[in-house]
Design an enzyme around this catalytic site. Structure first.
Site, mmCIF file in Angstrom:
data_model
loop_
_atom_site.group_PDB
_atom_site.id
_atom_site.type_symbol
_atom_site.label_atom_id
_atom_site.label_comp_id
_atom_site.label_asym_id
_atom_site.label_seq_id
_atom_site.Cartn_x
_atom_site.Cartn_y
_atom_site.Cartn_z
ATOM 1 N N CYS A 70 10.358 44.996 15.914
ATOM 2 C CA CYS A 70 11.436 43.875 16.151
ATOM 3 C C CYS A 70 10.685 42.715 16.904
ATOM 4 C CB CYS A 70 12.277 44.598 16.949
ATOM 5 S SG CYS A 70 12.608 46.307 16.979
ATOM 6 N N ASP A 102 15.414 50.282 20.525
ATOM 7 C CA ASP A 102 16.473 51.575 20.398
ATOM 8 C C ASP A 102 15.675 52.333 19.348
ATOM 9 O OD1 ASP A 102 17.998 50.063 22.181
ATOM 10 O OD2 ASP A 102 19.737 50.113 20.808
ATOM 11 N N CYS A 143 15.163 42.683 19.125
ATOM 12 C CA CYS A 143 15.818 43.840 19.297
ATOM 13 C C CYS A 143 17.074 43.893 19.999
ATOM 14 C CB CYS A 143 14.966 45.105 20.042
ATOM 15 S SG CYS A 143 15.639 46.601 19.359
ATOM 16 N N ASP A 144 17.973 45.001 19.772
ATOM 17 C CA ASP A 144 19.222 45.264 20.054
ATOM 18 C C ASP A 144 19.689 44.397 21.287
ATOM 19 O OD1 ASP A 144 18.937 46.695 17.604
ATOM 20 O OD2 ASP A 144 19.958 48.150 18.319
ATOM 21 N N LYS A 145 19.091 45.006 22.410
ATOM 22 C CA LYS A 145 19.681 44.321 23.830
ATOM 23 C C LYS A 145 19.075 43.093 24.136
ATOM 24 C CE LYS A 145 21.863 48.078 23.426
ATOM 25 N NZ LYS A 145 21.170 48.556 22.207
ATOM 26 N N CYS A 215 15.668 45.983 12.477
ATOM 27 C CA CYS A 215 16.062 46.753 11.623
ATOM 28 C C CYS A 215 16.869 45.921 10.555
ATOM 29 C CB CYS A 215 17.191 47.887 12.230
ATOM 30 S SG CYS A 215 16.084 48.824 13.090
ATOM 31 N N GLU A 467 23.092 55.617 22.736
ATOM 32 C CA GLU A 467 23.772 55.602 21.580
ATOM 33 C C GLU A 467 23.293 56.934 20.753
ATOM 34 O OE1 GLU A 467 21.753 52.496 19.332
ATOM 35 O OE2 GLU A 467 22.966 50.938 20.423
ATOM 36 N N SER A 493 24.986 53.527 17.289
ATOM 37 C CA SER A 493 24.125 52.518 16.761
ATOM 38 C C SER A 493 24.861 51.779 15.809
ATOM 39 C CB SER A 493 22.851 53.197 16.457
ATOM 40 O OG SER A 493 22.247 52.305 15.394
#
Length: 590
Positions: A70, A102, A143-145, A215, A467, A493
């Site tokens: 990521c 994650d 990435c996610d956060k 992702c 998650e 997730s």
């Protein structure tokens, strides 16, 4: 005219052309006047010229690291952004912050670091910008956060800012089938019941993630990337291009040039992130079947601006927005496919045309949403995005729930679920922590029709609100994804599918009803009416509450301890400070 005078005249012409007045910019505290000579000496030590020292300073914050694909392409993209800043008369100052990825943290204690990392990212970017008096910010995240964390920092500081997404990963291929990391987690479930051999598992893990990037499906990273365009903090189309595509560098250079225009025009994040912009962001999450984590991150971004916009506000917008984008995990396409047929602007255009977006919101282009979308054409030769008046379903892909089991709300992702699956009633099977539930799933110690309850995983109780993808994916891998439901005060997730309810509040750690459940209690879930109830009387719940005792938290020191002391509820975004609503002035006005 002496040499220094001639140089000054040239510099003066350049500065006049851009009309940057350093007397009103934060960097004046480190570059202007005789008393700042020691500060300037440091900049000369790093090779800056006199002209560069007296130009506006632009922080270029990157979440680059070698933790996961990521983030691995972010350093390259930061260099392109810096070129754009320099070309437009600014001085870029690059720095990095952390990322917890994650996919690597999933399924073990490392996931407790994930959501707290959002706060750490916002905090460290804030401290870096404050400490060095930067005038503007370009933030790159993968990435996610890291995406909401970077946007939170922008809104908190309120200096002119542009967000850049690092881009998505390319889809993998396993024996002719498109696969993502979601398939990897589900493969673990298949393997646990003998439906996948050791050899097949070894083969798919080597082909599922073939490039740099986050992702690829509409999981949390791509959901928040979509938000960055919809909310107005990213340049149009920039969030859709996959990480390996060379066009990403062009977007980054353009962002570097554009940030200097925002400095000149004093256009700031809080001019952009308004209530209407937040509603636009929620609508686009719903339209794309995005991650339930969006209902955690939008309130947190709003909080930085001093705007009250909680889970129920997000859910209200999602309820009346059509789900119209056929993306994984509920659909069949990935981010690369969406970008190649028209990208996020095409989604926003059809939403705007049919009354689901506010077109008058300002963006980092300096123009409104409607102006940005004016020349966007509908692509009829694709089936990734449906017209907003002919959607996949008329209700958004994410639904808010409320009831005696969730007085502060909960949320479920229904994108891709059959209408017959939107209601579920069954006996509770309670687990204190994810590991206990995953062990039961792995060993098939549950029954069809059960409602699996994972508690003490909330923001404070975890701490960190983990998650539960490992557990939900294992259920699908075992062929039981549609035959059980799962509720938790933790999170899911963006890759999660099935009737999986997260963010149940109040959380168990503070005595919420989810912590009072016993095995066999009948739980009723209804994603049509938006209800989450347990068949217990108020009197019975009150009696159980009297007998309930708080659990001792395992995190007794360090960052997770500090996080647990500060973090608020999921309904309001799990934030850790009072927010923009209590400020007298922002950093940008120092």
């Amino acid at each position: 005219m002496g040499k220094s005078a001639r140089a000054g005249a040239v510099e003066g012409k350049k500065m006049d052309a851009k009309t940057f007045d350093k007397s009103k910019l934060p960097s004046r505290y480190v570059t202007e006047g005789p008393e700042r000579a020691p500060h300037r000496s440091y900049y000369y030590a790093m090779g800056l010229t006199k002209q560069q020292i007296h130009q506006p300073f632009v922080g270029v914050a990157s979440c680059w690291n070698e933790a996961a694909p990521c983030n691995i392409a972010l350093m390259r993209q930061a260099q392109a952004a810096k070129k754009g800043v320099a070309a437009a008369g600014g001085t870029p100052r690059e720095f990095c912050t952390i990322t917890v990825t994650d996919g690597i943290a999933m399924g073990h204690a490392g996931m407790r670091a994930s959501l707290p990392s959002r706060e750490a990212i916002a905090d460290t970017v804030e401290l870096t910008v404050r400490g060095h008096s930067y005038d503007a910010l370009i933030g790159l995240a993968g990435c996610d956060k890291s995406l909401p964390g970077m946007m939170m920092a922008m809104c908190r500081l309120n200096v002119p800012s542009i967000f850049i997404y690092g881009g998505s990963i390319l889809p993998g291929k396993f024996r002719g089938q498109t696969v993502t990391v979601q398939d990897m987690f589900e493969a673990v479930g298949k393997h646990s019941v003998g439906a996948m051999s050791d050899e097949d598992l070894d083969e798919i893990e080597q082909v599922a993630c073939p490039s740099a990037g986050a992702c690829g499906a509409q999981f949390t990273a791509n959901t928040m990337a979509t938000v960055s365009e919809a909310i107005g903090l990213a340049l149009p189309y920039s969030a859709g291009a996959p990480a390996p595509y060379e066009i990403r560098d062009q977007f980054c250079t353009a962002a570097g040039e554009k940030i200097m225009e925002l400095v000149q025009r004093r256009i700031r994040p809080r001019d952009i992130v308004t209530m209407k912009a937040l509603e636009n962001a929620a609508a686009v999450i719903a339209a794309t079947g995005g991650s339930t984590n969006g209902a955690l991150h939008l309130p947190a971004i709003a909080h930085e601006c001093g705007i009250k916009f909680d889970l129920f506000d997000v859910a209200e917008i999602m309820k009346k927005t059509p789900y119209m984008t056929d993306l994984k995990p509920g659909g069949k396409y990935v981010a690369k496919d969406l970008f190649e047929v028209g990208g996020i602007p095409m989604i926003m255009k059809t939403l705007l045309d049919h009354g689901y977006l506010h077109g008058d919101c300002l963006t980092v282009t300096g123009r409104t949403i409607a102006e940005n979308l004016k020349n966007v054409k509908w692509n009829p030769d694709q089936d990734v995005v449906y017209p907003a008046n002919q959607p996949i379903t008329v209700t958004g892909g994410v639904v808010g729930l409320k009831g005696n089991l969730a007085p502060e709300g909960a949320i479920v992702k229904i994108a891709g679920m059959e209408q017959s699956m939107l209601k579920f009633t069954g006996p509770a099977r309670c687990f204190d922590g994810e590991e206990a539930c995953f062990d039961a799933v792995k060993n098939r110690k549950y029954k069809e029709g059960d409602v699996l309850v994972i508690r003490y995983e909330g923001p404070r109780g975890g701490p960190g609100m983990r998650e539960m993808l490992a557990t939900t994916a294992a259920l699908y891998g075992q062929g039981m994804g549609g035959k059980v439901a799962l509720i938790t005060d933790g999170r899911f997730s963006g890759a999660t599918r099935g009737f999986c309810v997260g963010h149940v509040g109040p959380e168990a750690a503070i005595g919420g009803p989810i912590g009072l459940l016993k095995d066999g209690d009948i739980i009723e879930l209804d994603a049509v009416s938006g209800a989450l109830n347990v068949k217990l009387s108020d009197a019975e719940l009150a009696e159980r509450k009297k007998a309930w005792k708080p659990r001792e938290n395992a995190s007794k020191s360090g960052y997770l301890w500090k996080y647990a002391q500060q973090v608020g509820n999921a309904r309001d975004g799990a934030v850790t400070h009072p927010g923009g609503g209590v400020e007298d002035k922002t950093y940008a006005d120092i």
